[in-house]
Motif scaffolding. Structure first.
Motif, PDB file in Angstrom:
ATOM      1  N   PRO A  12       0.834  -1.203   0.000  1.00  0.00           N
ATOM      2  CA  PRO A  12       0.000   0.000   0.000  1.00  0.00           C
ATOM      3  C   PRO A  12       0.871   1.257   0.000  1.00  0.00           C
ATOM      4  O   PRO A  12       2.042   1.223   0.405  1.00  0.00           O
ATOM      5  CB  PRO A  12      -0.802  -0.116   1.305  1.00  0.00           C
ATOM      6  N   GLU A  13       0.299   2.347  -0.431  1.00  0.00           N
ATOM      7  CA  GLU A  13       1.060   3.588  -0.575  1.00  0.00           C
ATOM      8  C   GLU A  13       1.691   4.043   0.736  1.00  0.00           C
ATOM      9  O   GLU A  13       2.837   4.494   0.766  1.00  0.00           O
ATOM     10  CB  GLU A  13       0.144   4.691  -1.128  1.00  0.00           C
ATOM     11  N   ASN A  14       0.970   3.922   1.831  1.00  0.00           N
ATOM     12  CA  ASN A  14       1.459   4.410   3.121  1.00  0.00           C
ATOM     13  C   ASN A  14       1.902   3.280   4.036  1.00  0.00           C
ATOM     14  O   ASN A  14       1.803   3.378   5.259  1.00  0.00           O
ATOM     15  CB  ASN A  14       0.361   5.238   3.820  1.00  0.00           C
ATOM     16  N   TRP A  15       2.413   2.209   3.449  1.00  0.00           N
ATOM     17  CA  TRP A  15       2.820   1.053   4.246  1.00  0.00           C
ATOM     18  C   TRP A  15       3.976   1.392   5.176  1.00  0.00           C
ATOM     19  O   TRP A  15       4.874   2.157   4.828  1.00  0.00           O
ATOM     20  CB  TRP A  15       3.243  -0.083   3.315  1.00  0.00           C
ATOM     21  N   GLN A  16       3.922   0.806   6.392  1.00  0.00           N
ATOM     22  CA  GLN A  16       4.983   0.982   7.370  1.00  0.00           C
ATOM     23  C   GLN A  16       5.294  -0.349   8.026  1.00  0.00           C
ATOM     24  O   GLN A  16       4.437  -1.219   8.150  1.00  0.00           O
ATOM     25  CB  GLN A  16       4.564   1.996   8.452  1.00  0.00           C
ATOM     26  N   VAL A  17       6.544  -0.500   8.477  1.00  0.00           N
ATOM     27  CA  VAL A  17       6.903  -1.641   9.319  1.00  0.00           C
ATOM     28  C   VAL A  17       6.237  -1.437  10.670  1.00  0.00           C
ATOM     29  O   VAL A  17       6.305  -0.329  11.217  1.00  0.00           O
ATOM     30  CB  VAL A  17       8.445  -1.710   9.495  1.00  0.00           C
ATOM     31  N   PRO A  18       5.547  -2.426  11.265  1.00  0.00           N
ATOM     32  CA  PRO A  18       5.437  -3.823  10.852  1.00  0.00           C
ATOM     33  C   PRO A  18       4.026  -4.189  10.358  1.00  0.00           C
ATOM     34  O   PRO A  18       3.429  -5.146  10.851  1.00  0.00           O
ATOM     35  CB  PRO A  18       5.746  -4.549  12.164  1.00  0.00           C
ATOM     36  N   PHE A 157      21.559  -2.297   5.421  1.00  0.00           N
ATOM     37  CA  PHE A 157      21.445  -1.041   4.690  1.00  0.00           C
ATOM     38  C   PHE A 157      20.036  -0.451   4.825  1.00  0.00           C
ATOM     39  O   PHE A 157      19.834   0.731   4.588  1.00  0.00           O
ATOM     40  CB  PHE A 157      21.783  -1.253   3.212  1.00  0.00           C
ATOM     41  N   LEU A 158      19.066  -1.304   5.177  1.00  0.00           N
ATOM     42  CA  LEU A 158      17.681  -0.854   5.330  1.00  0.00           C
ATOM     43  C   LEU A 158      17.271  -0.694   6.793  1.00  0.00           C
ATOM     44  O   LEU A 158      16.430   0.146   7.109  1.00  0.00           O
ATOM     45  CB  LEU A 158      16.729  -1.855   4.660  1.00  0.00           C
ATOM     46  N   TRP A 159      17.820  -1.521   7.654  1.00  0.00           N
ATOM     47  CA  TRP A 159      17.302  -1.645   9.021  1.00  0.00           C
ATOM     48  C   TRP A 159      17.209  -0.322   9.797  1.00  0.00           C
ATOM     49  O   TRP A 159      16.201  -0.066  10.463  1.00  0.00           O
ATOM     50  CB  TRP A 159      18.154  -2.647   9.797  1.00  0.00           C
ATOM     51  N   PRO A 160      18.215   0.560   9.762  1.00  0.00           N
ATOM     52  CA  PRO A 160      18.113   1.798  10.554  1.00  0.00           C
ATOM     53  C   PRO A 160      17.033   2.750  10.064  1.00  0.00           C
ATOM     54  O   PRO A 160      16.718   3.723  10.746  1.00  0.00           O
ATOM     55  CB  PRO A 160      19.507   2.434  10.385  1.00  0.00           C
ATOM     56  N   TYR A 161      16.458   2.482   8.896  1.00  0.00           N
ATOM     57  CA  TYR A 161      15.494   3.411   8.312  1.00  0.00           C
ATOM     58  C   TYR A 161      14.082   2.833   8.310  1.00  0.00           C
ATOM     59  O   TYR A 161      13.298   3.095   7.402  1.00  0.00           O
ATOM     60  CB  TYR A 161      15.927   3.758   6.883  1.00  0.00           C
ATOM     61  N   GLN A 162      13.752   2.060   9.335  1.00  0.00           N
ATOM     62  CA  GLN A 162      12.448   1.403   9.368  1.00  0.00           C
ATOM     63  C   GLN A 162      11.286   2.363   9.134  1.00  0.00           C
ATOM     64  O   GLN A 162      10.377   2.035   8.375  1.00  0.00           O
ATOM     65  CB  GLN A 162      12.276   0.667  10.692  1.00  0.00           C
ATOM     66  N   PRO A 163      11.251   3.538   9.778  1.00  0.00           N
ATOM     67  CA  PRO A 163      10.110   4.439   9.543  1.00  0.00           C
ATOM     68  C   PRO A 163      10.026   4.935   8.099  1.00  0.00           C
ATOM     69  O   PRO A 163       8.982   5.422   7.676  1.00  0.00           O
ATOM     70  CB  PRO A 163      10.377   5.602  10.508  1.00  0.00           C
ATOM     71  N   HIS A 164      11.114   4.821   7.350  1.00  0.00           N
ATOM     72  CA  HIS A 164      11.152   5.374   5.990  1.00  0.00           C
ATOM     73  C   HIS A 164      11.434   4.309   4.940  1.00  0.00           C
ATOM     74  O   HIS A 164      11.822   4.639   3.816  1.00  0.00           O
ATOM     75  CB  HIS A 164      12.217   6.471   5.907  1.00  0.00           C
ATOM     76  N   ILE A 165      11.248   3.046   5.287  1.00  0.00           N
ATOM     77  CA  ILE A 165      11.552   1.972   4.348  1.00  0.00           C
ATOM     78  C   ILE A 165      10.773   2.101   3.038  1.00  0.00           C
ATOM     79  O   ILE A 165      11.338   1.875   1.967  1.00  0.00           O
ATOM     80  CB  ILE A 165      11.324   0.596   5.008  1.00  0.00           C
ATOM     81  N   PRO A 166       9.473   2.460   3.057  1.00  0.00           N
ATOM     82  CA  PRO A 166       8.773   2.600   1.774  1.00  0.00           C
ATOM     83  C   PRO A 166       9.447   3.602   0.842  1.00  0.00           C
ATOM     84  O   PRO A 166       9.470   3.408  -0.378  1.00  0.00           O
ATOM     85  CB  PRO A 166       7.377   3.080   2.192  1.00  0.00           C
ATOM     86  N   PHE A 172      16.973   1.586  -2.943  1.00  0.00           N
ATOM     87  CA  PHE A 172      17.798   0.438  -2.572  1.00  0.00           C
ATOM     88  C   PHE A 172      17.724  -0.658  -3.623  1.00  0.00           C
ATOM     89  O   PHE A 172      18.747  -1.202  -4.056  1.00  0.00           O
ATOM     90  CB  PHE A 172      17.339  -0.094  -1.210  1.00  0.00           C
ATOM     91  N   LEU A 173      16.512  -0.983  -4.069  1.00  0.00           N
ATOM     92  CA  LEU A 173      16.332  -2.047  -5.053  1.00  0.00           C
ATOM     93  C   LEU A 173      16.928  -1.666  -6.404  1.00  0.00           C
ATOM     94  O   LEU A 173      17.519  -2.502  -7.086  1.00  0.00           O
ATOM     95  CB  LEU A 173      14.847  -2.379  -5.195  1.00  0.00           C
ATOM     96  N   SER A 174      16.774  -0.401  -6.804  1.00  0.00           N
ATOM     97  CA  SER A 174      17.360   0.043  -8.077  1.00  0.00           C
ATOM     98  C   SER A 174      18.877  -0.094  -8.052  1.00  0.00           C
ATOM     99  O   SER A 174      19.494  -0.557  -9.018  1.00  0.00           O
ATOM    100  CB  SER A 174      16.975   1.498  -8.362  1.00  0.00           C
ATOM    101  N   ALA A 175      19.483   0.301  -6.931  1.00  0.00           N
ATOM    102  CA  ALA A 175      20.933   0.189  -6.802  1.00  0.00           C
ATOM    103  C   ALA A 175      21.364  -1.272  -6.781  1.00  0.00           C
ATOM    104  O   ALA A 175      22.377  -1.643  -7.386  1.00  0.00           O
ATOM    105  CB  ALA A 175      21.397   0.903  -5.524  1.00  0.00           C
TER     106      ALA A 175
END
Length: 205
Positions: A12-18, A157-166, A172-175
């Motif tokens: 979803p557009e506003n998806w967040q962990v968890p 590379f993703l873990w510290p940015y949980q609130p901003h993962i979307p 990240f995936l493009s790189a």
């Protein structure tokens, strides 16, 4: 050439962990065009960069499943129940083999790890290993502990940015896709077909 089918990620557009219950793995049809060289006539199959060798998951689905497994209390059996439609659900072994193969590859390929450190986004702001507040590992056997460590080396590379993962996941995936394409690296299958054939011969002897 006939298209192939793969499992892709829908968030979803506003998806967040968890908010795992709102994520979906959907079976999609991907065309595989074949180009012919106008000079020599050689046929070249075009493989999209988001497809991963040796698994039916796209790269985005693979990374998300790895993140969900490491960041939640979900088991391998619970992951497809959480992410897939009940009518069209993949086997949990498909997810297990894909993530474990990724972990083994990352752990064993020092050259690719170096490329990740140099080119994946925001690496300079990543804290050292181990990352604070990282959930305890789930693996108990030596070989699976090694694979899980490899997965975590990539996910750090993703873990510290949980609130901003979307927001960061797309970059990240493009790189990561560019790293695979430019380095010509592939994730080896966890259980190669040759090995399975040998095992069957031994088991039936």
């Amino acid at each position: 050439m006939a298209p192939i089918f793969c499992w892709d990620l829908e968030l979803p557009e506003n998806w967040q962990v968890p908010e795992w219950e709102s994520a979906r793995l959907v079976l999609k049809q991907v065309p595989q065009p074949v180009l012919r060289c106008c000079q020599c006539g050689t046929l070249i199959k075009v493989i999209p960069s988001f497809l991963v060798q040796g698994t039916k998951l796209t790269l985005s689905a693979l990374i998300f499943v790895a993140l969900a497994y490491e960041a939640s209390e979900l088991t391998w059996r619970e992951l497809p129940q959480k992410f897939c439609d009940p009518v069209n659900r993949m086997a949990h072994s498909t997810l297990y083999k894909a993530v474990q193969a990724l972990g083994r590859f990352i752990h064993s390929d020092a050259e690719f790890r170096k490329l990740c450190e140099e080119h994946l986004p925001a690496v300079k702001t990543i804290p050292g290993w181990p990352i604070p507040h990282w959930p305890p590992p789930k693996s108990i056997y030596t070989h699976t502990v090694i694979r899980e460590k490899g997965v975590r080396l990539l996910l750090r590379f993703l873990w510290p940015y949980q609130p901003h993962i979307p927001e960061i996941l797309g970059y990240f995936l493009s790189a990561l896709e560019r790293l695979f394409v430019n380095s010509k690296k592939q994730i080896p299958m966890l259980y190669p077909k040759e090995g399975r054939k040998k095992d069957r011969v031994l088991n039936t002897a």
